[in-house]
Design an enzyme around this catalytic site. Structure first.
Site, PDB file in Angstrom:
ATOM      1  N   SER A 413       0.844  -1.198   0.000  1.00 15.50           N
ATOM      2  CA  SER A 413       0.000   0.000   0.000  1.00 15.50           C
ATOM      3  C   SER A 413       0.885   1.256   0.000  1.00 15.50           C
ATOM      4  CB  SER A 413      -0.959  -0.037   1.202  1.00 15.50           C
ATOM      5  OG  SER A 413      -1.891   1.007   1.148  1.00 15.50           O
ATOM      6  N   ASP A 465      -8.758  -4.243  -6.637  1.00 16.84           N
ATOM      7  CA  ASP A 465      -8.176  -3.368  -5.615  1.00 16.84           C
ATOM      8  C   ASP A 465      -8.396  -1.890  -5.962  1.00 16.84           C
ATOM      9  OD1 ASP A 465      -6.649  -2.039  -3.777  1.00 16.84           O
ATOM     10  OD2 ASP A 465      -4.800  -3.115  -4.188  1.00 16.84           O
TER      11      ASP A 465
END
Length: 631
Positions: A413, A465
């Site tokens: 991330s 995602d």
């Protein structure tokens, strides 16, 4: 109201006690007041259900009823104060059951009042009608200087409103100059994004529901044979993919371990605390090995358990966390003969502020590129770690211990984005370094930098995602799609929301809501519709750039930024669309940045980003490859 009515009916003859008349009057007055409020709210609900999102005509009487409800708020507040005074009066000597019932009524009244205040504070837009000044017609009717000053004042007001909201959300963290600069930058970002629309949160929710169902309908359409890509198991590309998947599965453990005890407890909810408590006094590092707070050794203990390394394998561990300064650790990986720098992802308010500092800045690299655009907040975080690694001699210490090892940088991330830019900074000094970025943010690097990183960075994305598709152009495109589909759906919003909730929870076939778009050819869809214009106060520069080539001549405020390196896209295979079996199968393939140029709406758009899901997918593919080799 029903509870008070029951209380009043059951104890009607028990108010003859001293002070009972006051309680009787209070309950009777409250019944009448609440009945009036319920009538006003029922009228609000009924009128709100009329018309469609872009057709507010049937709801034109709504403001009058809303102001009526507002006027009823004052006697409601006064009556609650009176009730609290009467109940606390010692001269009231009625039956205890009656007094307790009235006390419960007073408490309930105050709870309703407080929730009403909180609700108004949350949904109230202080800007109100000021947004209309963004209209070009208004600007043309004013003197140029007057128009410019007016627009400046409106934009300043909007920025201040967003800044106050952000400060309120971050009230629990210590704020310094970096925070204040970040607050202003993020406030301008939100102002730019939301200033040109006239949408409320429920409109956005309805738009996301409609987009999800439309997307599912398109995915269910059979593909043409030439659209189906076949990959030969014996090809060199597949062999390279299998090797990278095996490496990614190994290094994802380090990226997940950087989250410390929150990740360990999340993945082992029943046993983690017991195991960490047992180790809290063992293997405790000295002060020179660790920076930042790690109370009870929980973070370090979790890292040891997740990675399976020994304490002596760690060169440096930092839990220091501020805006633009994120935790990381440096460790020796003897299995792969690598010095691993693992950067933590988003886990605090400071990290969120780093994520949202999405302005672009130049990154100039000597002997590589003249310049390239990068995400400002993530670049500053990478610069912080770069200074620590080089100036503090951390990498020199590591290579002194293991000079033959290679350098590998990993992160998930925010950590994946930071690791990618850190790898670019270190590339000249360490030409053989590799970087594995798991679910990095989409708006990270300009095209030239993204192409340059394909030689040494591998990005791993799972499914749909959201974070991997996040960039300002993609957000503008999502806004345009929401406005278009919401404005031209001819069903009431409540029906869209109810049907959408059922669809998201229980599945079924996507609803075929008829819209004004039906029957229009593709050329006609390139022109803005009247209903769409009614929800757009003005066209933002980036919104226009998405639709008209003529606007591409001037540079947009937020240029297109891309994912780093070569991209591995992992997709879940499952016959059931909703409730899949526990034995989930995954497929992986090499992909390119254009696949992630649009945000996909799905219940898994958040869960596909979670580190445990990424690790599970990589382990599944790695084990499958291992079993194939053994066969």
């Amino acid at each position: 109201w029903i509870g008070i009515l029951v209380l009043y009916t059951v104890h009607k003859g028990q108010f003859s006690c001293p002070g009972g008349g006051l309680l009787h009057s209070y309950l009777l007055g409250l019944l009448i007041l609440l009945a009036s409020i319920i009538c006003a709210l029922s009228a609000l609900v009924y009128i709100s259900m009329q018309g469609t999102i872009s057709n507010p005509g049937p709801r034109k009487s709504l403001p009058k009823i809303l102001y009526t409800r507002l006027l009823l708020y004052f006697p409601e507040f006064i009556w609650a104060v009176v009730g609290a005074v009467w109940v606390s009066d010692n001269s009231v000597q009625c039956e205890k059951t009656v007094i307790n019932g009235v006390i419960g009524t007073v408490i309930a009244s105050w709870i309703i009042i407080i929730f009403t205040i909180v609700g108004v504070v949350i949904v109230f837009d202080p800007l109100g009608g000021k947004k209309t000044f963004y209209l070009p017609d208004v600007s043309r009717n004013l003197e140029s200087s007057q128009s410019g000053q007016l627009l400046y004042n409106v934009k300043s007001s909007a920025t201040r409103v967003w800044e106050k909201r952000i400060r309120l959300l971050c009230c629990c963290i210590v704020q310094d100059d970096d925070h204040r600069v970040a607050f202003t930058s993020i406030a301008e970002l939100f102002r730019n994004y939301f200033s040109d629309t006239d949408l409320v949160p429920s409109d956005i929710a309805a738009g996301l529901i409609l987009l999800h169902q439309e997307q599912d309908k398109m995915e269910s359409c059979p593909k043409e044979p030439e659209e189906v890509l076949c990959h030969s198991p014996s090809s060199l590309v597949t062999d390279d993919l299998d090797v990278e998947l095996e490496n990614a599965a190994h290094y994802m453990l380090f990226a997940a371990a950087a989250y410390g005890w929150p990740y360990y407890v999340y993945t082992n909810p029943y046993t983690a605390l017991c195991k960490l408590n047992g180790d809290c006094c063992r293997n405790r590092p000295t002060d020179s090995d660790i920076t930042g707070s790690d109370r009870h050794n929980f973070h370090f203990g979790s890292i040891l358990k997740i990675t399976g390394l020994q304490y002596r394998d760690f060169i440096h561990i930092s839990f220091h966390n501020k805006i633009y300064e994120i935790p990381f650790f440096v460790a020796l990986d003897h299995k792969k003969e690598a010095i691993v720098v693992a950067v933590r992802g988003t886990l605090s308010f400071e990290d969120i502020l780093t994520d949202l500092s999405a302005d672009c800045e130049d990154l100039t690299l000597e002997e590589v590129l003249e310049n390239g655009f990068v995400h400002k907040g993530i670049t500053q975080a990478a610069s912080y770690i770069y200074r620590k690694l080089i100036n503090d001699g951390i990498l020199n210490q590591a290579f002194t211990i293991a000079p033959e090892y290679k350098l590998v940088i990993v992160g998930h991330s925010l950590g994946g984005g930071t690791a990618s830019i850190l790898a670019i900074m270190l590339r000249n000094s360490f030409p053989t370094l590799r970087c594995y970025a798991f679910s990095p943010p989409g708006g990270l690097l300009s095209k030239s930098l993204a192409d340059y990183t394909k030689h040494f960075i591998v990005s791993v994305i799972v499914g749909k995602d959201l974070v991997a598709r996040l960039s300002m152009p993609n957000m503008e495109d999502l806004k345009r799609r929401i406005v278009r589909i919401v404005a031209n759906c001819n069903r009431p919003k409540y029906r869209i929301l109810l049907r959408g909730c059922w669809y998201e929870v229980f599945g079924g076939d996507p609803d075929d809501f008829p819209t004004e778009l039906d029957g229009r050819n593709q050329d006609a869809l390139t022109q803005p519709l009247l209903a769409e214009e009614s929800l757009m106060v003005h066209r933002s520069p980036s919104y226009n750039a998405l639709e008209e080539e003529s606007h591409m001549n001037s540079p947009p405020q937020y240029p297109h930024l891309y994912l780093p390196g070569k991209i591995i896209h992992i997709v879940e295979e499952c016959s059931s669309r909703r409730l899949c079996s526990s034995d989930i199968k995954y497929t992986a393939r090499w992909s390119n940045e254009t696949v992630f140029s649009s945000i996909l709406i799905s219940p898994k758009m958040i869960t596909d980003h979670m580190p445990d899901v990424v690790l599970k997918a990589l382990n599944s593919l790695s084990q499958e490859h291992g079993s194939c080799l053994s066969c």
